[in-house]
Design a protein around this motif. Structure first.
Motif, PDB file in Angstrom:
ATOM      1  N   LEU B  51      43.719  45.168  35.801  1.00 59.42           N
ATOM      2  CA  LEU B  51      44.852  44.267  35.602  1.00 59.42           C
ATOM      3  C   LEU B  51      46.017  44.666  36.512  1.00 59.42           C
ATOM      4  O   LEU B  51      46.711  43.808  37.066  1.00 59.42           O
ATOM      5  N   ALA B  52      46.201  45.983  36.651  1.00 62.95           N
ATOM      6  CA  ALA B  52      47.310  46.463  37.491  1.00 62.95           C
ATOM      7  C   ALA B  52      47.111  46.021  38.937  1.00 62.95           C
ATOM      8  O   ALA B  52      48.078  45.711  39.643  1.00 62.95           O
ATOM      9  N   ARG B  53      45.862  45.964  39.372  1.00 64.22           N
ATOM     10  CA  ARG B  53      45.592  45.542  40.744  1.00 64.22           C
ATOM     11  C   ARG B  53      46.031  44.092  40.954  1.00 64.22           C
ATOM     12  O   ARG B  53      46.507  43.730  42.017  1.00 64.22           O
ATOM     13  N   TYR B  54      45.854  43.288  39.930  1.00 65.18           N
ATOM     14  CA  TYR B  54      46.309  41.892  40.034  1.00 65.18           C
ATOM     15  C   TYR B  54      47.826  41.845  40.178  1.00 65.18           C
ATOM     16  O   TYR B  54      48.363  41.106  40.995  1.00 65.18           O
ATOM     17  N   GLU B  55      48.517  42.662  39.389  1.00 67.17           N
ATOM     18  CA  GLU B  55      49.986  42.655  39.455  1.00 67.17           C
ATOM     19  C   GLU B  55      50.482  43.123  40.812  1.00 67.17           C
ATOM     20  O   GLU B  55      51.461  42.610  41.341  1.00 67.17           O
ATOM     21  N   ARG B  56      49.784  44.142  41.362  1.00 68.17           N
ATOM     22  CA  ARG B  56      50.202  44.633  42.678  1.00 68.17           C
ATOM     23  C   ARG B  56      49.998  43.561  43.745  1.00 68.17           C
ATOM     24  O   ARG B  56      50.821  43.396  44.634  1.00 68.17           O
ATOM     25  N   ALA B  57      48.904  42.813  43.623  1.00 70.40           N
ATOM     26  CA  ALA B  57      48.618  41.776  44.616  1.00 70.40           C
ATOM     27  C   ALA B  57      49.489  40.535  44.422  1.00 70.40           C
ATOM     28  O   ALA B  57      49.620  39.718  45.319  1.00 70.40           O
ATOM     29  N   GLU B  62      54.560  38.404  36.405  1.00 63.23           N
ATOM     30  CA  GLU B  62      54.596  39.466  35.407  1.00 63.23           C
ATOM     31  C   GLU B  62      53.484  39.169  34.402  1.00 63.23           C
ATOM     32  O   GLU B  62      53.465  38.111  33.768  1.00 63.23           O
ATOM     33  N   LEU B  63      52.537  40.106  34.280  1.00 65.45           N
ATOM     34  CA  LEU B  63      51.366  39.868  33.432  1.00 65.45           C
ATOM     35  C   LEU B  63      51.522  40.554  32.075  1.00 65.45           C
ATOM     36  O   LEU B  63      51.864  41.728  32.001  1.00 65.45           O
ATOM     37  N   VAL B  64      51.279  39.820  31.013  1.00 67.48           N
ATOM     38  CA  VAL B  64      51.346  40.372  29.656  1.00 67.48           C
ATOM     39  C   VAL B  64      49.991  40.121  28.989  1.00 67.48           C
ATOM     40  O   VAL B  64      49.408  39.055  29.162  1.00 67.48           O
ATOM     41  N   LEU B 328      39.757  38.305  37.860  1.00 66.44           N
ATOM     42  CA  LEU B 328      38.966  38.908  36.787  1.00 66.44           C
ATOM     43  C   LEU B 328      37.493  38.521  36.848  1.00 66.44           C
ATOM     44  O   LEU B 328      36.658  39.109  36.148  1.00 66.44           O
ATOM     45  N   THR B 329      37.149  37.500  37.635  1.00 60.25           N
ATOM     46  CA  THR B 329      35.741  37.121  37.743  1.00 60.25           C
ATOM     47  C   THR B 329      35.193  37.439  39.134  1.00 60.25           C
ATOM     48  O   THR B 329      34.118  36.976  39.500  1.00 60.25           O
ATOM     49  N   SER B 330      35.954  38.229  39.901  1.00 53.83           N
ATOM     50  CA  SER B 330      35.490  38.613  41.234  1.00 53.83           C
ATOM     51  C   SER B 330      34.312  39.581  41.110  1.00 53.83           C
ATOM     52  O   SER B 330      34.124  40.203  40.060  1.00 53.83           O
ATOM     53  N   PRO B 331      33.510  39.704  42.164  1.00 55.84           N
ATOM     54  CA  PRO B 331      32.399  40.663  42.123  1.00 55.84           C
ATOM     55  C   PRO B 331      32.882  42.060  41.758  1.00 55.84           C
ATOM     56  O   PRO B 331      32.215  42.772  40.996  1.00 55.84           O
ATOM     57  N   GLU B 332      34.037  42.417  42.263  1.00 53.58           N
ATOM     58  CA  GLU B 332      34.577  43.748  41.984  1.00 53.58           C
ATOM     59  C   GLU B 332      34.847  43.911  40.480  1.00 53.58           C
ATOM     60  O   GLU B 332      34.494  44.931  39.875  1.00 53.58           O
ATOM     61  N   ALA B 333      35.454  42.892  39.868  1.00 48.21           N
ATOM     62  CA  ALA B 333      35.725  42.959  38.433  1.00 48.21           C
ATOM     63  C   ALA B 333      34.424  42.956  37.630  1.00 48.21           C
ATOM     64  O   ALA B 333      34.288  43.670  36.641  1.00 48.21           O
ATOM     65  N   ASN B 334      33.467  42.168  38.076  1.00 46.35           N
ATOM     66  CA  ASN B 334      32.139  42.162  37.444  1.00 46.35           C
ATOM     67  C   ASN B 334      31.569  43.568  37.386  1.00 46.35           C
ATOM     68  O   ASN B 334      30.996  43.986  36.385  1.00 46.35           O
TER      69      ASN B 334
END
Lengths: 292, 427
Positions: B51-57, B62-64, B328-334
């Motif tokens: 989740l933090a990676r999403y916020e950095r990108a 702001e993600l809650v 969250l549905t990227s290959p990396e997240a998978n």
């Protein structure tokens, strides 16, 4: 001279004084009931955002709904058996608690424990005890392999057992209150006349206990008729809906399926059954009271 | 002392003020989006890092995160009432596989076809999950992780995994004769959604389909009758214990785990428990697709969760939400979900991922079963009819009603719930 004017003022004042109570009752009791009745005249399915007036269509379907009738049957059976057994157990229990013996206060208090535990908690406990695999009950029966919660015929009786375990103390307490209202003199007189213990019970205790017993039947049957939590935790109405009561059917239709129209019709039907039951019992109770 | 108090009050006001403004639009003009999901079992760190990676990108967001109850039923009730009321206090939600058509038809979840075109989903994802999220050629959610019903068997008691129902019965009978006191085939027969999954698997295995060509939920069919008769027959013939009508996933797993059953139908989660250190059946368990009538590999019921966007939120939040779903549905997240939480990836490519194959060979081995996984009837009415299916299936499996009677009753009730639809559309 001061008659008419002050009488009217007094009446106005009386209305004014009861108005808050009436208002509160209307808001908390009348409005939900009327709203449910109004909803039950609609086809109102939450997920479709669909809401249209269909009149008595839901009730027509309900009359031919085999599931409704079996739920009603289950509810009536549950109520009749549970309340009967509770009364049969509660009377001797109350007689015992009414005797003077050391530690009576403690016993009276501890008898209430099952009633004090939240039903959801005790039902979960019983569900574990009924487990055919590792449950206590089959082990106590010498390793029997009774499928308590999974077999039609057993599951409803298992639920009745849980209800009896939980509410017998409450009924016993109501009966105990009735017992304590009977004057000791009556027994003294009976003993002078040479009446046996059984005779005293039949001719004094039982007749004088009748109002208390009827009250207990009234309270318990109305309560049992709306049974939800114990059964929901034990079986969720299964197997094959053999433990599905009216409340569970209404809950599933309303909350799980989001079918507010038909769910409300089921709730209204349950409400009418409970009202009918109450009227019948109160009539009887009133007659008993009148006879005294 | 007095000065300290003033300082504390000032601090308190400052913090309070901050929080208030962040509820409106996020701090510093950032878009605030809320992700509503059930916490994953296990170490929270890898997921938090994801989740933090999403916020950095996405520094403008702001993600809650907010937790949901773990029970699917309760979560559904929550969404049913809050989405119906037009709630906007969450943006991204997880949806059980059977909810998506319902929410899509109600207009509660956003159409994501632009960001996730159905054609691309078909290329990159397993077929079952795509069928569950694409309605009328539009995408309404993206598969997050998947689950499937499979057959567990005791390698020390049976020669191989049975391919047909007849083999299953024969192998069970033989093993029960060999090991006195052992139970045969355990599955989920209690009146709840797990039973519906078991019945549909048997229905597909007898050559049936969940929906007719016109999209109607079909119940009065020969394969459905055969499926119910087969399940009831297992109990009647003693090949499954009587108590199976009270079993959920955990009850059946317990019996199998303790080495007291020959076969079990369950979800993949039971594997790691069976193979755990100290498990009585460790090293003696095999896993296979469910058997069928004619011997081809069976179709397991598709389970698992999807990510969708609340249709009521503003376009800016919707965009940020779609980006979160993509992340969250990227290959990396998978891969993170598979390696750290044993959640099966919906993306096909992951099953050829060397790291995953090396570290979690079990997950990779489920590819065939997952490719053949089928969703329960994909219809907006599913949640309405689920209760009817459960009760009538339960009656037939417990032997209270014949399959014919149970299916006729179920069809009548299902048609009542769905039947008025064509009439209304003609209006």
């Amino acid at each position: 001279m001061r008659g008419a004017g002050s009488q009217a003022r007094e009446r106005r004042q009386a209305y004014l004084l009861v108005a808050p109570a009436v208002l509160v009752l209307a808001v908390v009791a009348l409005y939900p009931v009327l709203a449910a009745v109004w909803l039950s005249l609609h086809r109102f399915i939450l997920v479709f955002g669909e809401r249209r007036f269909t009149g008595l269509e839901n009730y027509v379907y309900l009359m031919g709904d085999a599931r409704f009738w079996s739920a009603l049957g289950n509810t009536a059976y549950f109520t009749a058996v549970a309340v009967t057994v509770e009364l049969l157990l509660a009377v001797p229990l109350a007689l015992l608690l009414n005797r003077a013996f050391p530690g009576r206060g403690l016993l009276r208090a501890s008898v209430l424990v099952p009633w004090a535990i939240p039903t959801v908690v005790s039902a979960r406990l019983w569900a574990w005890m009924f487990n055919p695999d590792y449950g206590l009950i089959n082990r106590m029966l010498g390793g029997a392999e009774i499928n308590w919660l999974g077999a039609p015929g057993y599951a409803l009786h298992a639920a009745i057992l849980v209800d009896v375990w939980k509410t017998t103390p409450f009924v016993a307490l109501l009966v105990l209150a009735g017992l304590q209202g009977i004057a000791e003199d009556l027994y003294k007189a009976a003993r002078v006349d040479g009446a046996s213990g059984w005779r005293q019970f039949r001719s004094i205790t039982l007749p004088l206990l009748k109002p208390a017993l009827l009250l207990a039947v009234l309270f318990r049957s109305l309560d049992a008729f709306r049974v939800f939590d114990a059964i929901y935790v034990l079986t969720e109405g299964g197997p094959a809906n053999t433990t599905e009561t009216l409340s569970i059917y209404a809950y599933k239709t309303l909350m799980r399926s989001g079918d507010f129209g038909y769910g409300s019709a089921l709730s209204v039907a349950t409400f009418l059954c409970v009202v009918l039951l109450a009227v019948v019992w109160l009539r009887w109770l009133g007659r008993e009271e009148g006879r005294r | 002392m007095g000065r300290l108090l003033v300082l504390l009050v000032a601090l308190g006001l400052g913090v309070g003020g901050c929080r208030r403004s962040s509820e409106e639009a996020g701090t510093g003009g950032r878009t605030r989006i809320v992700f509503k999901f059930q916490p994953l079992w296990g170490d929270p760190k890898p997921f938090r890092e994801l989740l933090a990676r999403y916020e950095r990108a996405n520094p403008d967001v702001e993600l809650v995160t907010e937790a949901l109850p773990n029970s699917s039923d309760l979560a559904h009730q929550f969404f049913l009432t809050s989405l119906q009321g037009g709630a906007t206090d969450f943006d991204v939600l997880v949806a059980d596989v059977v909810w998506v058509p319902e929410f899509a038809r109600a207009g509660w979840v956003a159409d994501l076809s632009e960001e996730f075109p159905p054609a691309r989903l078909r290329e990159e994802f397993l077929p079952g999950p795509v069928d569950a999220v694409v309605m009328n050629g539009r995408t309404y959610a993206v598969p997050w992780y998947v689950d499937v019903g499979v057959l567990y068997y005791r390698t020390d008691l049976v020669p191989r995994a049975p391919r047909t129902y007849e083999e299953l019965r024969r192998f069970t009978r033989d093993a029960m004769a060999k090991v006195p006191g052992i139970q045969g085939y355990v599955w989920q027969g209690r009146q709840y959604e797990g039973l519906t999954c078991n019945v549909y698997e048997a229905l597909w295995g007898h050559g049936g389909q969940s929906l007719g060509p016109d999209g109607r939920v079909l119940l009065e069919t020969e394969p459905a009758r055969e499926a119910l008769a087969y399940l009831h027959g297992l109990i009647a013939d003693g090949l499954s214990p009587q108590t199976v009508t009270g079993f959920g996933e955990e009850e059946s797993r317990r019996v199998f785990q303790e080495g007291r059953a020959v076969f079990m139908r369950n979800w993949p989660y039971a594997w790691s428990e069976a193979q755990a250190e100290g498990s009585p059946i460790r090293g003696k368990v095999g896993i296979a697709p469910l058997p069928t009538k004619d011997g081809q590999p069976g179709w397991g019921t598709l389970g698992g969760w999807q990510l969708a966007v609340n249709a009521h939120v503003s376009p800016a939040r919707r965009k940020a939400a779609a980006r979160l779903i993509a992340h969250l549905t990227s290959p990396e997240a998978n891969r993170v979900l598979a390696l750290h939480y044993a959640r099966n990836p919906p993306r096909l490519a992951l099953y050829d991922d060397p790291e995953l194959r090396a570290e979690e060979p079990f997950i990779a081995s489920l590819k065939e079963a997952l490719t053949r996984a089928r969703p329960r009837p994909v219809t907006p009415y599913y949640l309405l009819i689920a209760d009817v299916l459960q009760s009538e299936f339960s009656a037939a499996v417990a032997g209270l009603r014949t399959p014919e009677v149970a299916l006729t009753r179920a069809q009548k009730q299902v048609d009542h719930l769905t039947g008025e639809q064509p009439k209304e559309e003609a209006e």
